[in-house]
Design a protein around this motif. Structure first.
Motif, mmCIF file in Angstrom:
data_model
loop_
_atom_site.group_PDB
_atom_site.id
_atom_site.type_symbol
_atom_site.label_atom_id
_atom_site.label_comp_id
_atom_site.label_asym_id
_atom_site.label_seq_id
_atom_site.Cartn_x
_atom_site.Cartn_y
_atom_site.Cartn_z
ATOM 1 N N PRO A 85 38.488 68.848 54.265
ATOM 2 C CA PRO A 85 37.153 68.413 54.696
ATOM 3 C C PRO A 85 36.957 68.607 56.194
ATOM 4 C CG PRO A 85 38.552 66.529 54.141
ATOM 5 C CD PRO A 85 39.277 67.749 53.686
ATOM 6 N N GLY A 86 35.724 68.981 56.558
ATOM 7 C CA GLY A 86 35.377 69.149 57.964
ATOM 8 C C GLY A 86 36.117 70.270 58.660
ATOM 9 N N SER A 87 36.388 71.367 57.955
ATOM 10 C CA SER A 87 37.150 72.457 58.569
ATOM 11 C C SER A 87 36.586 73.810 58.150
ATOM 12 C CB SER A 87 38.627 72.376 58.173
ATOM 13 O OG SER A 87 38.783 72.625 56.787
ATOM 14 N N SER A 88 37.036 74.858 58.855
ATOM 15 C CA SER A 88 36.657 76.240 58.553
ATOM 16 C C SER A 88 37.901 77.106 58.551
ATOM 17 C CB SER A 88 35.658 76.780 59.585
ATOM 18 O OG SER A 88 34.449 76.061 59.561
ATOM 19 N N THR A 89 37.804 78.253 57.895
ATOM 20 C CA THR A 89 38.894 79.224 57.910
ATOM 21 C C THR A 89 38.306 80.623 57.838
ATOM 22 O OG1 THR A 89 41.014 79.840 56.911
ATOM 23 C CG2 THR A 89 39.225 79.332 55.404
ATOM 24 N N SER A 90 39.014 81.591 58.392
ATOM 25 C CA SER A 90 38.578 82.984 58.361
ATOM 26 C C SER A 90 39.534 83.796 57.504
ATOM 27 C CB SER A 90 38.524 83.571 59.777
ATOM 28 O OG SER A 90 37.527 82.933 60.551
ATOM 29 N N VAL A 91 38.972 84.693 56.706
ATOM 30 C CA VAL A 91 39.756 85.549 55.819
ATOM 31 C C VAL A 91 39.413 86.998 56.133
ATOM 32 C CG1 VAL A 91 40.277 86.166 53.436
ATOM 33 C CG2 VAL A 91 39.774 83.780 54.030
ATOM 34 N N LYS A 92 40.434 87.833 56.263
ATOM 35 C CA LYS A 92 40.210 89.250 56.533
ATOM 36 C C LYS A 92 39.890 89.995 55.241
ATOM 37 C CE LYS A 92 42.895 89.970 60.758
ATOM 38 N NZ LYS A 92 44.019 90.726 61.381
ATOM 39 N N ILE A 93 38.881 90.862 55.332
ATOM 40 C CA ILE A 93 38.527 91.764 54.241
ATOM 41 C C ILE A 93 38.874 93.176 54.697
ATOM 42 C CG2 ILE A 93 36.733 92.509 52.657
ATOM 43 C CD1 ILE A 93 37.409 89.513 52.551
ATOM 44 N N ILE A 94 39.567 93.920 53.848
ATOM 45 C CA ILE A 94 40.068 95.248 54.205
ATOM 46 C C ILE A 94 39.309 96.318 53.433
ATOM 47 C CG2 ILE A 94 42.091 96.759 54.235
ATOM 48 C CD1 ILE A 94 43.828 94.253 54.337
ATOM 49 N N PHE A 95 38.891 97.358 54.154
ATOM 50 C CA PHE A 95 38.312 98.545 53.532
ATOM 51 C C PHE A 95 39.414 99.590 53.456
ATOM 52 C CE2 PHE A 95 35.225 102.333 54.179
ATOM 53 C CZ PHE A 95 35.232 102.594 52.822
ATOM 54 N N GLU A 96 39.881 99.872 52.241
ATOM 55 C CA GLU A 96 40.990 100.803 52.036
ATOM 56 C C GLU A 96 40.451 102.238 52.062
ATOM 57 O OE1 GLU A 96 44.018 99.887 51.918
ATOM 58 O OE2 GLU A 96 44.158 97.850 51.146
ATOM 59 N N ARG A 97 40.152 102.730 53.267
ATOM 60 C CA ARG A 97 39.508 104.037 53.385
ATOM 61 C C ARG A 97 40.483 105.206 53.275
ATOM 62 N NH1 ARG A 97 35.989 104.706 57.071
ATOM 63 N NH2 ARG A 97 35.614 102.565 57.755
ATOM 64 N N ASN A 98 41.768 104.945 53.461
ATOM 65 C CA ASN A 98 42.744 106.035 53.379
ATOM 66 C C ASN A 98 42.733 106.659 51.987
ATOM 67 O OD1 ASN A 98 43.538 105.566 56.012
ATOM 68 N ND2 ASN A 98 45.239 104.231 55.439
ATOM 69 N N ASN A 99 42.775 107.979 51.963
ATOM 70 C CA ASN A 99 42.814 108.770 50.724
ATOM 71 C C ASN A 99 41.505 108.738 49.937
ATOM 72 O OD1 ASN A 99 45.590 109.408 51.184
ATOM 73 N ND2 ASN A 99 46.175 107.437 50.276
ATOM 74 N N LEU A 100 40.449 108.164 50.510
ATOM 75 C CA LEU A 100 39.149 108.205 49.845
ATOM 76 C C LEU A 100 38.428 109.502 50.190
ATOM 77 C CD1 LEU A 100 37.760 104.577 50.346
ATOM 78 C CD2 LEU A 100 38.789 105.557 48.287
#
Length: 234
Positions: A85-100
């Motif tokens: 409660p009363g908190s925040s968090t950050s999550v990384k999102i990855i774009f797997e562009r290699n080999n595309l």
């Protein structure tokens, strides 16, 4: 005996209340969710491999959350968790562009928590410049035109590969060594071919040719080659 005098109706009609009932000017606020996601769109463009998304719990109890992209191109580094409660968090999102392959990639990140569902749009692109596998001019030497020297011709050959369609394959060159001009190549039997005519003595001793290849997405590659130009002896 009945009273022979009829009862007259009241000639004064009842007037309605001219003052309408006013609604309560203070509406009841909608309850806001305690679990929120900081954005609705996440763009990676043509360069970024990672972005961050922020989850916030403004309530007074912990929230169990999950997230999923449903695709191979986009991945979250943490698929689920518990937010105090009363908190925040950050999550990384990855774009797997290699080999595309070259192109645009669209996805959706779905985040669930605290009885809420959020869909975050994901966009990214892969840009790959054309691949010039060979480029040469034939012959490797010519005699400049002049008195007693007839026309000359240089044939350009190039092989260019690209994931998308090529919009332009051209040669930038100078006939006289001063003024530049552009000659577009034609795609003939799997090879880009062009013809350059009448190099003058001003191009001696070396004529340089710049090959420029551009695809429909605007990605560009270039290469250079040269030939020897001998002055007309007369």
């Amino acid at each position: 005996e009945p009273d022979p005098t009829p009862v007259e109706p009241d000639p004064t009609p009842v007037e309605p209340d001219p003052t309408p009932v006013e609604p309560d000017p203070t509406p009841t606020p909608e309850p806001q969710p305690s679990f929120t996601v900081g954005l609705t769109e996440l763009s990676f463009g043509s360069q970024l491999n990672t972005r961050e998304i922020t989850l916030t719990n403004s309530g007074d109890t912990s929230v169990e959350w999950t997230m999923d992209t449903g695709s191979n191109e986009y991945q979250s580094t943490v698929p689920n968790g518990t937010l105090p409660p009363g908190s925040s968090t950050s999550v990384k999102i990855i774009f797997e562009r290699n080999n595309l392959s070259e192109g645009d990639y669209i996805g959706t990140l779905t985040v669930n928590g605290g009885g809420e569902t959020y869909d975050v749009g994901l966009t990214g692109s892969v840009e790959i410049a054309p691949n010039i596998t060979f480029f040469y001019a034939n012959p490797s030497a010519v005699v400049a035109i002049g008195d007693g020297c007839s026309t000359n011709q240089v044939t350009i050959y190039a092989d260019v590969l690209d994931d998308s369609e090529l919009s332009k394959v051209e040669i930038e060159w100078s006939k006289d060594g001063i003024n530049t001009q552009i000659t577009e190549l034609d795609f003939i039997d799997g090879t880009w071919i062009g013809y350059l005519y009448d190099l003058e003595s001003g191009a001696a001793p070396v004529a340089n040719f710049l090959l420029r290849a551009v695809d429909v997405r605007g990605n560009e590659s270039s290469a250079t080659t040269e030939i020897t130009v001998r002055p007309c002896p007369n």
